[in-house]
Enzyme design. Structure first.
Site, PDB file in Angstrom:
ATOM      1  N   TYR A  88     -33.459 -40.962 104.681  1.00  0.00           N
ATOM      2  CA  TYR A  88     -32.017 -40.765 104.438  1.00  0.00           C
ATOM      3  C   TYR A  88     -31.775 -40.485 102.950  1.00  0.00           C
ATOM      4  O   TYR A  88     -31.031 -39.568 102.580  1.00  0.00           O
ATOM      5  CB  TYR A  88     -31.235 -41.997 104.907  1.00  0.00           C
ATOM      6  CG  TYR A  88     -29.829 -42.081 104.355  1.00  0.00           C
ATOM      7  CD1 TYR A  88     -28.837 -41.215 104.793  1.00  0.00           C
ATOM      8  CD2 TYR A  88     -29.495 -43.034 103.387  1.00  0.00           C
ATOM      9  CE1 TYR A  88     -27.541 -41.285 104.275  1.00  0.00           C
ATOM     10  CE2 TYR A  88     -28.213 -43.112 102.871  1.00  0.00           C
ATOM     11  CZ  TYR A  88     -27.244 -42.237 103.311  1.00  0.00           C
ATOM     12  OH  TYR A  88     -25.979 -42.309 102.785  1.00  0.00           O
ATOM     13  N   ASN A  89     -32.433 -41.276 102.082  1.00  0.00           N
ATOM     14  CA  ASN A  89     -32.255 -41.082 100.637  1.00  0.00           C
ATOM     15  C   ASN A  89     -32.633 -39.643 100.242  1.00  0.00           C
ATOM     16  O   ASN A  89     -31.912 -38.977  99.503  1.00  0.00           O
ATOM     17  CB  ASN A  89     -33.146 -42.046  99.830  1.00  0.00           C
ATOM     18  CG  ASN A  89     -32.934 -43.499 100.202  1.00  0.00           C
ATOM     19  OD1 ASN A  89     -31.896 -43.857 100.758  1.00  0.00           O
ATOM     20  ND2 ASN A  89     -33.917 -44.340  99.916  1.00  0.00           N
ATOM     21  N   TYR A 119     -36.656 -58.265 105.150  1.00  0.00           N
ATOM     22  CA  TYR A 119     -36.351 -57.217 106.133  1.00  0.00           C
ATOM     23  C   TYR A 119     -36.120 -57.782 107.528  1.00  0.00           C
ATOM     24  O   TYR A 119     -36.805 -58.709 107.948  1.00  0.00           O
ATOM     25  CB  TYR A 119     -37.531 -56.233 106.245  1.00  0.00           C
ATOM     26  CG  TYR A 119     -37.710 -55.366 105.032  1.00  0.00           C
ATOM     27  CD1 TYR A 119     -37.047 -54.162 104.915  1.00  0.00           C
ATOM     28  CD2 TYR A 119     -38.563 -55.771 104.006  1.00  0.00           C
ATOM     29  CE1 TYR A 119     -37.221 -53.360 103.804  1.00  0.00           C
ATOM     30  CE2 TYR A 119     -38.742 -54.975 102.875  1.00  0.00           C
ATOM     31  CZ  TYR A 119     -38.066 -53.774 102.776  1.00  0.00           C
ATOM     32  OH  TYR A 119     -38.241 -52.989 101.671  1.00  0.00           O
ATOM     33  N   ARG A 153     -36.255 -55.596 110.653  1.00  0.00           N
ATOM     34  CA  ARG A 153     -36.362 -54.227 111.174  1.00  0.00           C
ATOM     35  C   ARG A 153     -37.347 -54.116 112.334  1.00  0.00           C
ATOM     36  O   ARG A 153     -37.583 -53.002 112.816  1.00  0.00           O
ATOM     37  CB  ARG A 153     -36.736 -53.261 110.038  1.00  0.00           C
ATOM     38  CG  ARG A 153     -38.170 -53.401 109.562  1.00  0.00           C
ATOM     39  CD  ARG A 153     -38.481 -52.655 108.282  1.00  0.00           C
ATOM     40  NE  ARG A 153     -38.162 -51.240 108.279  1.00  0.00           N
ATOM     41  CZ  ARG A 153     -38.485 -50.416 107.281  1.00  0.00           C
ATOM     42  NH1 ARG A 153     -39.140 -50.904 106.224  1.00  0.00           N
ATOM     43  NH2 ARG A 153     -38.174 -49.149 107.312  1.00  0.00           N
ATOM     44  N   LYS A 167     -47.420 -37.338  92.854  1.00  0.00           N
ATOM     45  CA  LYS A 167     -46.512 -38.021  91.936  1.00  0.00           C
ATOM     46  C   LYS A 167     -47.253 -39.185  91.282  1.00  0.00           C
ATOM     47  O   LYS A 167     -48.059 -39.840  91.928  1.00  0.00           O
ATOM     48  CB  LYS A 167     -45.296 -38.566  92.710  1.00  0.00           C
ATOM     49  CG  LYS A 167     -44.409 -37.497  93.304  1.00  0.00           C
ATOM     50  CD  LYS A 167     -43.440 -38.067  94.342  1.00  0.00           C
ATOM     51  CE  LYS A 167     -44.139 -38.344  95.639  1.00  0.00           C
ATOM     52  NZ  LYS A 167     -43.240 -38.905  96.680  1.00  0.00           N
ATOM     53  N   ALA A 197     -36.941 -43.411  93.698  1.00  0.00           N
ATOM     54  CA  ALA A 197     -37.340 -42.334  92.761  1.00  0.00           C
ATOM     55  C   ALA A 197     -38.130 -41.278  93.529  1.00  0.00           C
ATOM     56  O   ALA A 197     -37.847 -40.074  93.447  1.00  0.00           O
ATOM     57  CB  ALA A 197     -38.199 -42.898  91.630  1.00  0.00           C
ATOM     58  N   ASP A 220     -38.173 -40.775  96.726  1.00  0.00           N
ATOM     59  CA  ASP A 220     -37.358 -40.163  97.790  1.00  0.00           C
ATOM     60  C   ASP A 220     -36.496 -39.037  97.210  1.00  0.00           C
ATOM     61  O   ASP A 220     -36.373 -37.951  97.798  1.00  0.00           O
ATOM     62  CB  ASP A 220     -36.434 -41.197  98.442  1.00  0.00           C
ATOM     63  CG  ASP A 220     -37.184 -42.418  98.942  1.00  0.00           C
ATOM     64  OD1 ASP A 220     -38.397 -42.297  99.208  1.00  0.00           O
ATOM     65  OD2 ASP A 220     -36.559 -43.492  99.053  1.00  0.00           O
TER      66      ASP A 220
END
Ligand code: ADP
Length: 307
Positions: free
Chosen positions: A31-32, A100, A102, A225, A256, A258
Site C-alpha cells: 500500500y505504501n 502485530y 495479523r 538498495k 523508505a 516502499d
C-alpha cells in the site's frame, strides 16, 4: 495508460502518541508503495490487490485507498475476517517496537478471490508486484495457486516485480523462505532487494555479493538498495552505481524501501531511464524518512518532490 498491480496486505496502524492517546492510520508495504507511486505519477493506474472485511475499519481503509487515487477494483471484502493490525511505540531513545495482530487477517485469503475475471484484468497490467511480506502472509495452502497466477501473468507478458522484504517472524523457517524466494527470483523480471534483507538468508554482505547471488536467475533489471550507502543497478550486463545523498535529519525509516520501490516503478512505467528512476526514488525515500510514520503528509511530500 500504464497499469500496475500491488498484491499484499495493508494493516490498521495504531501509533502511541502519549500514555493515553493512540493515532490510527493505515500502512503496509505494498500500500505504501502504491501511494507514493500514484502521488508522483498520477497518470499510472495503480491498483492494490488485497482482501479486507465487511467492518467499519475495512470501509475506512477502502476510502483511504480511494482518497489516494488507488484503484480498488481488486480489493475484496471477506465475509468474516477483518484487517490485520499493528501497534507501534517509540521509546525515549528513538527505538521503535511493534506488536502485530495479523495471523488471521482477511488479506491472507486474497488468492481465493482471484477468479477468472480478476485474472483477466491482471493479465492486462504492465506490472504485477509482490514482496516477501506478500508471500509470507498468503496462506500456505494457497501458495500453489499463487504461483499459477504469477506464471499465467508472466506468460501474458506482464512484468513480474519482487522485493524480498524479509521479515523473519512471518516465516516458519529459513528453508521455507528460501524455497519461496527461489520461485520468486525465477519468475521475476525486476527485483528490488535491500542488502540487509538478503544477509541473513544467503550470507551476502554487499551490493556486489547480492548481484553475484542473483546471477543464475534470468532477471532483466536488478536494483539493490543499501540504505544511505548507494544503489546499484544491473540491466542486462550493465552495472551502474548511483550515489545517494544521505539525509541527516532521519526521523523514522519506516517505508523508505516502499517509497523507493513505488517511485522507481512509476518512473520506469513512465519511460524514465534507470538512473533518473533511481534519483527520483531516492529523493522520495529521503523525504519519507524525515517524517514520522509510513505515509508522509501529502503536501509536505509533494513540496519536497517539486524542489
Ligand atoms: P529498506 O527500507 O527496504 O530496508 P533501505 O534502508 O536500503 O531499504 O532504504 C531504501 C532507500 O531509502 C535507499 O535506497 C535510499 O534511497 C533511501 N535511504 C535510506 N536511508 C537513507 C538515508 N539515511 N539518507 C538518504 N536516503 C536514505
Amino acid at each position: 495508460m500504464k497499469n500496475i498491480y500491488f498484491i499484499g496486505e495493508c494493516m490498521v496502524e495504531l501509533r502511541a502518541m502519549s500514555a493515553a492517546t493512540l493515532h490510527q492510520s493505515f500502512a503496509g508495504d505494498v500500500y505504501n508503495s502504491a501511494v507514493y507511486l500514484k502521488r508522483c505519477f498520477p497518470q499510472v493506474t495503480t491498483s492494490v490487490v488485497t482482501a479486507l472485511g465487511q467492518d467499519n475499519l475495512s470501509k475506512k481503509m477502502l476510502e483511504r485507498f480511494e482518497s489516494e487515487q488507488i484503484n480498488t477494483q481488486l480489493v475484496f471484502a471477506h465475509d468474516t475476517k477483518v484487517p490485520g493490525m499493528y501497534y507501534i511505540e517509540t521509546d525515549e531513545h528513538g527505538e521503535r517496537s511493534f506488536i502485530y495482530w495479523r495471523n488471521d487477517s482477511a488479506a491472507k485469503k486474497v488468492v481465493d478471490f482471484l477468479d477468472a475475471d480478476a485474472l483477466e484484468q491482471l493479465s492486462q497490467g504492465d506490472m504485477f508486484f509482490f514482496s516477501g511480506i506478500s508471500l509470507a502472509i498468503i496462506e500456505e495452502s494457497a501458495r500453489e495457486d499463487f504461483w499459477k497466477v504469477v506464471k499465467q501473468l508472466k506468460d501474458a507478458g506482464v512484468k513480474i516485480v519482487f522485493d524480498p522484504n524479509y521479515r523473519a517472524r512471518l516465516w516458519n523457517s529459513v528453508e521455507e523462505t528460501k524455497e519461496q524466494y527461489h520461485l520468486a527470483f525465477t519468475f521475476a523480471d525486476i527485483t528490488l532487494p535491500g542488502v540487509e534483507d538478503l544477509t541473513t538468508l544467503y550470507d551476502v554482505h554487499s551490493v556486489e555479493a547480492v548481484v553475484e547471488y542473483l546471477k543464475p536467475y534470468q532477471i532483466e533489471e536488478i536494483v539493490v538498495k543499501n540504505g544511505p550507502e548507494s544503489v546499484v543497478t544491473k540491466e542486462g550486463d550493465t552495472l551502474q552505481s548511483h550515489t545517494i545523498i544521505p539525509v541527516t535529519n532521519v526521523v523514522d525509516t519506516t517505508s523508505a524501501g516502499d517509497a523507493f520501490n513505488g517511485v522507481y516503478l512509476g518512473a520506469r512505467l513512465s519511460d524514465k531511464s534507470i538512473s533518473s528512476a533511481v534519483q527520483l526514488a531516492a529523493k522520495a525515500a529521503g523525504t519519507v524518512i524525515q517524517q514520522p510514520g509510513a505515509i508522509a503528509p501529502k503536501d509536505i511530500f509533494q513540496l519536497a518532490m517539486a524542489e
